[in-house]
Design a protein around this motif. Structure first.
Motif, mmCIF file in Angstrom:
data_model
loop_
_atom_site.group_PDB
_atom_site.id
_atom_site.type_symbol
_atom_site.label_atom_id
_atom_site.label_comp_id
_atom_site.label_asym_id
_atom_site.label_seq_id
_atom_site.Cartn_x
_atom_site.Cartn_y
_atom_site.Cartn_z
ATOM 1 N N THR A 23 -21.211 -13.383 7.959
ATOM 2 C CA THR A 23 -20.243 -14.400 8.372
ATOM 3 C C THR A 23 -19.894 -15.262 7.177
ATOM 4 O O THR A 23 -20.786 -15.738 6.467
ATOM 5 C CB THR A 23 -20.811 -15.285 9.492
ATOM 6 N N ARG A 30 -9.743 -18.132 3.348
ATOM 7 C CA ARG A 30 -8.831 -17.001 3.540
ATOM 8 C C ARG A 30 -9.484 -15.786 2.908
ATOM 9 O O ARG A 30 -9.815 -15.796 1.732
ATOM 10 C CB ARG A 30 -7.464 -17.267 2.899
ATOM 11 N N ILE A 31 -9.631 -14.767 3.711
ATOM 12 C CA ILE A 31 -10.320 -13.555 3.271
ATOM 13 C C ILE A 31 -9.308 -12.455 3.019
ATOM 14 O O ILE A 31 -8.461 -12.170 3.866
ATOM 15 C CB ILE A 31 -11.329 -13.080 4.326
ATOM 16 N N GLU A 75 -12.682 -14.093 13.738
ATOM 17 C CA GLU A 75 -13.787 -14.669 12.981
ATOM 18 C C GLU A 75 -13.738 -14.130 11.559
ATOM 19 O O GLU A 75 -13.289 -13.019 11.323
ATOM 20 C CB GLU A 75 -15.128 -14.275 13.607
ATOM 21 N N ASN A 76 -14.210 -14.895 10.640
ATOM 22 C CA ASN A 76 -14.365 -14.386 9.277
ATOM 23 C C ASN A 76 -15.741 -13.733 9.187
ATOM 24 O O ASN A 76 -16.640 -14.222 8.500
ATOM 25 C CB ASN A 76 -14.225 -15.525 8.279
ATOM 26 N N ALA A 97 -17.093 -10.612 -0.399
ATOM 27 C CA ALA A 97 -15.748 -10.959 0.061
ATOM 28 C C ALA A 97 -14.860 -11.292 -1.127
ATOM 29 O O ALA A 97 -15.304 -11.925 -2.089
ATOM 30 C CB ALA A 97 -15.794 -12.144 1.019
#
Length: 122
Positions: A23, A30-31, A75-76, A97
């Motif tokens: 998570t 921002r992914i 969800e990120n 990430a």
């Protein structure tokens, strides 16, 4: 700051399954992509699986057909379901990430999780 928190991992027997979760949290998060890398003892870190824009998965040859990466909608976060584990899957698994800018472009600003040990042994 952006942080990646991992969970899962542990000791399993060959043929068993394991699920890793990651998570991301932080301000203005921002992914662009999320993925899993692993590093076995004495070896270089290698890509296991990644997912782009929460949709497009990419797998290492060693993971194809056994591992499934999925993003949790809204969800990120993402999960890595690992099935039919082998002793050669033993490694520290890292969540990774790449962050995106306001336009959704890859900033090449990357983050790493703390790493979780997966041991496959009888």
């Amino acid at each position: 700051q952006v942080h990646l928190v991992e969970s899962g991992g542990g000791l399993v027997q060959p043929g068993d399954s394991l699920r890793l979760s990651c998570t991301a949290s932080g301000d203005n998060l921002r992914i662009w992509s999320m993925g899993w890398y692993r590093q076995a003892a004495g070896k270089q870190r290698e890509l296991v699986a990644a997912i782009l824009s929460g949709v497009v998965p990419n797998y290492a040859d060693s993971a194809k057909g056994r591992f499934t990466i999925s993003a949790r909608e809204g969800e990120n976060a993402m999960d890595l379901q690992m099935d039919s584990l082998r002793p050669e899957d033993t490694a520290v698994y890292y969540c990774h990430a790449d962050l995106a800018d306001e336009g959704g472009n890859n900033t090449r600003d990357e983050r790493w999780g703390q790493g979780n040990l997966v041991t496959v042994s009888s």
